[in-house]
Design a protein around this motif. Structure first.
Motif, PDB file in Angstrom:
ATOM      1  N   LEU A   2       0.812  -1.218   0.000  1.00 42.14           N
ATOM      2  CA  LEU A   2       0.000   0.000   0.000  1.00 42.14           C
ATOM      3  C   LEU A   2       0.844   1.267   0.000  1.00 42.14           C
ATOM      4  O   LEU A   2       0.346   2.345  -0.297  1.00 42.14           O
ATOM      5  CB  LEU A   2      -0.940  -0.001   1.210  1.00 42.14           C
ATOM      6  N   ARG A   3       2.141   1.145   0.344  1.00 46.07           N
ATOM      7  CA  ARG A   3       3.011   2.325   0.383  1.00 46.07           C
ATOM      8  C   ARG A   3       3.845   2.506  -0.891  1.00 46.07           C
ATOM      9  O   ARG A   3       4.595   3.464  -1.009  1.00 46.07           O
ATOM     10  CB  ARG A   3       3.956   2.237   1.596  1.00 46.07           C
ATOM     11  N   ILE A   4       3.715   1.572  -1.834  1.00 41.10           N
ATOM     12  CA  ILE A   4       4.500   1.680  -3.069  1.00 41.10           C
ATOM     13  C   ILE A   4       4.023   2.881  -3.893  1.00 41.10           C
ATOM     14  O   ILE A   4       2.817   3.108  -4.049  1.00 41.10           O
ATOM     15  CB  ILE A   4       4.382   0.380  -3.902  1.00 41.10           C
ATOM     16  N   ASN A   5       4.968   3.630  -4.425  1.00 43.78           N
ATOM     17  CA  ASN A   5       4.661   4.773  -5.288  1.00 43.78           C
ATOM     18  C   ASN A   5       4.404   4.254  -6.708  1.00 43.78           C
ATOM     19  O   ASN A   5       5.319   3.761  -7.369  1.00 43.78           O
ATOM     20  CB  ASN A   5       5.830   5.759  -5.271  1.00 43.78           C
ATOM     21  N   ARG A   6       3.171   4.396  -7.185  1.00 45.64           N
ATOM     22  CA  ARG A   6       2.809   3.850  -8.498  1.00 45.64           C
ATOM     23  C   ARG A   6       3.609   4.496  -9.626  1.00 45.64           C
ATOM     24  O   ARG A   6       3.815   3.877 -10.671  1.00 45.64           O
ATOM     25  CB  ARG A   6       1.308   4.034  -8.751  1.00 45.64           C
ATOM     26  N   SER A   7       4.041   5.738  -9.437  1.00 48.29           N
ATOM     27  CA  SER A   7       4.788   6.427 -10.489  1.00 48.29           C
ATOM     28  C   SER A   7       6.146   5.778 -10.745  1.00 48.29           C
ATOM     29  O   SER A   7       6.764   6.011 -11.780  1.00 48.29           O
ATOM     30  CB  SER A   7       4.973   7.898 -10.131  1.00 48.29           C
ATOM     31  N   GLU A   8       6.606   4.960  -9.802  1.00 46.22           N
ATOM     32  CA  GLU A   8       7.909   4.310  -9.957  1.00 46.22           C
ATOM     33  C   GLU A   8       7.812   2.971 -10.681  1.00 46.22           C
ATOM     34  O   GLU A   8       8.834   2.319 -10.911  1.00 46.22           O
ATOM     35  CB  GLU A   8       8.552   4.116  -8.581  1.00 46.22           C
ATOM     36  N   LEU A   9       6.603   2.550 -11.027  1.00 41.36           N
ATOM     37  CA  LEU A   9       6.450   1.279 -11.732  1.00 41.36           C
ATOM     38  C   LEU A   9       7.021   1.414 -13.142  1.00 41.36           C
ATOM     39  O   LEU A   9       6.664   2.318 -13.891  1.00 41.36           O
ATOM     40  CB  LEU A   9       4.975   0.878 -11.791  1.00 41.36           C
ATOM     41  N   ASP A  11       7.067  -0.669 -15.990  1.00 46.62           N
ATOM     42  CA  ASP A  11       6.415  -1.064 -17.241  1.00 46.62           C
ATOM     43  C   ASP A  11       5.058  -1.714 -16.934  1.00 46.62           C
ATOM     44  O   ASP A  11       4.623  -1.784 -15.795  1.00 46.62           O
ATOM     45  CB  ASP A  11       7.304  -2.023 -18.030  1.00 46.62           C
ATOM     46  N   ARG A  12       4.407  -2.176 -18.010  1.00 47.14           N
ATOM     47  CA  ARG A  12       3.075  -2.781 -17.881  1.00 47.14           C
ATOM     48  C   ARG A  12       3.114  -4.057 -17.042  1.00 47.14           C
ATOM     49  O   ARG A  12       2.175  -4.347 -16.290  1.00 47.14           O
ATOM     50  CB  ARG A  12       2.532  -3.077 -19.288  1.00 47.14           C
ATOM     51  N   GLU A  13       4.202  -4.808 -17.171  1.00 53.74           N
ATOM     52  CA  GLU A  13       4.370  -6.040 -16.358  1.00 53.74           C
ATOM     53  C   GLU A  13       4.360  -5.699 -14.871  1.00 53.74           C
ATOM     54  O   GLU A  13       3.645  -6.322 -14.072  1.00 53.74           O
ATOM     55  CB  GLU A  13       5.687  -6.717 -16.730  1.00 53.74           C
ATOM     56  N   ASP A  14       5.148  -4.685 -14.487  1.00 52.53           N
ATOM     57  CA  ASP A  14       5.195  -4.258 -13.086  1.00 52.53           C
ATOM     58  C   ASP A  14       3.842  -3.735 -12.626  1.00 52.53           C
ATOM     59  O   ASP A  14       3.404  -3.997 -11.506  1.00 52.53           O
ATOM     60  CB  ASP A  14       6.254  -3.170 -12.889  1.00 52.53           C
ATOM     61  N   SER A  15       3.174  -2.977 -13.497  1.00 59.46           N
ATOM     62  CA  SER A  15       1.880  -2.405 -13.133  1.00 59.46           C
ATOM     63  C   SER A  15       0.835  -3.499 -12.886  1.00 59.46           C
ATOM     64  O   SER A  15       0.074  -3.450 -11.913  1.00 59.46           O
ATOM     65  CB  SER A  15       1.386  -1.461 -14.229  1.00 59.46           C
ATOM     66  N   ALA A  16       0.801  -4.494 -13.778  1.00 57.28           N
ATOM     67  CA  ALA A  16      -0.163  -5.592 -13.630  1.00 57.28           C
ATOM     68  C   ALA A  16       0.105  -6.349 -12.332  1.00 57.28           C
ATOM     69  O   ALA A  16      -0.826  -6.655 -11.568  1.00 57.28           O
ATOM     70  CB  ALA A  16      -0.073  -6.529 -14.824  1.00 57.28           C
ATOM     71  N   HIS A  17       1.387  -6.630 -12.084  1.00 53.79           N
ATOM     72  CA  HIS A  17       1.751  -7.364 -10.864  1.00 53.79           C
ATOM     73  C   HIS A  17       1.413  -6.547  -9.625  1.00 53.79           C
ATOM     74  O   HIS A  17       0.858  -7.065  -8.638  1.00 53.79           O
ATOM     75  CB  HIS A  17       3.242  -7.703 -10.889  1.00 53.79           C
ATOM     76  N   TYR A  18       1.711  -5.263  -9.658  1.00 50.08           N
ATOM     77  CA  TYR A  18       1.424  -4.383  -8.515  1.00 50.08           C
ATOM     78  C   TYR A  18      -0.069  -4.344  -8.214  1.00 50.08           C
ATOM     79  O   TYR A  18      -0.500  -4.492  -7.059  1.00 50.08           O
ATOM     80  CB  TYR A  18       1.930  -2.960  -8.780  1.00 50.08           C
ATOM     81  N   HIS A  19      -0.880  -4.127  -9.234  1.00 49.27           N
ATOM     82  CA  HIS A  19      -2.312  -3.970  -9.000  1.00 49.27           C
ATOM     83  C   HIS A  19      -2.947  -5.282  -8.522  1.00 49.27           C
ATOM     84  O   HIS A  19      -3.909  -5.263  -7.735  1.00 49.27           O
ATOM     85  CB  HIS A  19      -3.011  -3.457 -10.251  1.00 49.27           C
ATOM     86  N   LEU A  20      -2.427  -6.427  -8.969  1.00 45.09           N
ATOM     87  CA  LEU A  20      -2.924  -7.702  -8.461  1.00 45.09           C
ATOM     88  C   LEU A  20      -2.607  -7.835  -6.972  1.00 45.09           C
ATOM     89  O   LEU A  20      -3.467  -8.223  -6.167  1.00 45.09           O
ATOM     90  CB  LEU A  20      -2.301  -8.862  -9.242  1.00 45.09           C
ATOM     91  N   LEU A  21      -1.372  -7.489  -6.593  1.00 42.44           N
ATOM     92  CA  LEU A  21      -0.986  -7.524  -5.178  1.00 42.44           C
ATOM     93  C   LEU A  21      -1.777  -6.499  -4.357  1.00 42.44           C
ATOM     94  O   LEU A  21      -2.148  -6.752  -3.207  1.00 42.44           O
ATOM     95  CB  LEU A  21       0.517  -7.246  -5.031  1.00 42.44           C
ATOM     96  N   HIS A  22      -2.038  -5.351  -4.977  1.00 44.85           N
ATOM     97  CA  HIS A  22      -2.776  -4.291  -4.280  1.00 44.85           C
ATOM     98  C   HIS A  22      -4.197  -4.734  -3.963  1.00 44.85           C
ATOM     99  O   HIS A  22      -4.719  -4.465  -2.864  1.00 44.85           O
ATOM    100  CB  HIS A  22      -2.794  -3.023  -5.144  1.00 44.85           C
ATOM    101  N   VAL A  23      -4.844  -5.423  -4.910  1.00 47.69           N
ATOM    102  CA  VAL A  23      -6.199  -5.927  -4.677  1.00 47.69           C
ATOM    103  C   VAL A  23      -6.191  -6.951  -3.544  1.00 47.69           C
ATOM    104  O   VAL A  23      -7.034  -6.903  -2.636  1.00 47.69           O
ATOM    105  CB  VAL A  23      -6.774  -6.550  -5.964  1.00 47.69           C
ATOM    106  N   GLN A  24      -5.239  -7.878  -3.601  1.00 51.46           N
ATOM    107  CA  GLN A  24      -5.152  -8.893  -2.551  1.00 51.46           C
ATOM    108  C   GLN A  24      -4.963  -8.240  -1.180  1.00 51.46           C
ATOM    109  O   GLN A  24      -5.651  -8.566  -0.212  1.00 51.46           O
ATOM    110  CB  GLN A  24      -3.992  -9.853  -2.828  1.00 51.46           C
TER     111      GLN A  24
END
Length: 291
Positions: A2-9, A11-24
């Protein structure tokens, strides 16, 4: 997460992985989240990549959220999609959790044949994984389904198989396990069932547990104690529909001439029934799953 800065992601791979973890993480911590990124980013990305593990996880989390919102037909659809993708993987935990939830939902809404089917499938996964905790839970769901299908001998046989695994049940689920056991024994061994229900109530206040204990009292002719317990069960705010408890209270009141609250009780029962019917009006959940 929840503290990860989304602007630092990157590429799309990182974004998809982040948002899946964020939902969980959001679901596990009760953190508000709309799950919108699952539909707009996560699922399309992993669908194109043919990543069945991540797709199964994404559909699983969406289904989990639908259950929290009591949108059971949507939850069933999503769990079935998760089940399909998980079948292409070797992830036994993921497969087990999906089947466990499908069994639970079907039990909750009264499709006990399907509850039993999914519980049996989850037992096979549990035995393959040699996970004693999963085995215990699978046997519990099977026993409950057999009981609701009026196959009492099978229910007792299965719950007896669960007992050697009972020490693997998590402490927070211990009271639920005791209620499963008591439900199986409630007419065959009522004194044993009452002992388990009293132990369950000492660990957690539950309207279901109170109702089962009251039903045994009522069956034994101890109607006053049953009535007091039904009334107490109404005060427990645990999200469980109270229509059956209200029916029991209504019958008692009518038998004993307590007519002053009868109209209120009937209206409350009708309100609960209407609410359930509205959620099932467009499609029966059983037909939905079969399709």
């Amino acid at each position: 997460v929840l503290r990860i800065n989304r602007s630092e992601l990157a590429d799309r791979e990182d974004s998809a992985h982040y948002h899946l973890l964020h939902v969980q993480t959001s679901l596990l911590t009760q953190h508000p989240d709309t799950l919108t990124m699952l539909d707009s980013l996560v699922i399309p990305y992993y669908y194109n990549k043919r990543n069945h593990v991540k797709l199964a996880e994404a559909y699983y989390y969406k289904a989990y959220d639908m259950v929290r919102q009591r949108e059971f037909p949507k939850a069933i659809q999503l769990y079935k999609m998760a089940e399909e993708h998980a079948s292409f993987t070797s992830k036994l935990r993921l497969q087990y959790k999906i089947l466990e939830n499908l069994s639970y939902i079907n039990g909750f809404i009264g499709n006990h044949a399907l509850q039993l089917d999914y519980a049996q499938k989850s037992l096979k996964i549990a035995k393959t994984a040699k996970n004693n905790e999963w085995i215990a839970y699978a046997y519990c769901r099977m026993s409950f389904a057999y009981s609701r299908l009026h196959l009492k001998d099978s229910a007792v046989s299965i719950i007896n198989r669960a007992m050697p695994y009972s020490h693997h049940i998590k402490r927070k689920d211990r009271s639920t396990f005791l209620v499963y056991v008591a439900y199986t024994y409630k007419y065959a061994l009522p004194d044993t069932a009452k002992k388990y229900l009293m132990e369950a109530l000492s660990q957690e206040e539950s309207s279901v547990t109170m109702q089962l204990l009251a039903d045994i009292y009522n069956h034994e002719g101890n109607k006053e104690d049953a009535y007091r317990l039904w009334k107490k069960a109404l005060t427990v705010n645990d999200g469980v529909p109270k229509d059956n408890i209200l029916h029991n209270i209504l019958n008692y009141d009518m038998e004993h001439g307590h007519t002053e609250h009868v109209c209120e009780t009937v209206n409350e029962i009708l309100h609960i029934k209407d609410s359930i019917l509205n959620s099932l009006r467009n499609d029966t959940i059983k037909d939905l799953q079969l399709r």
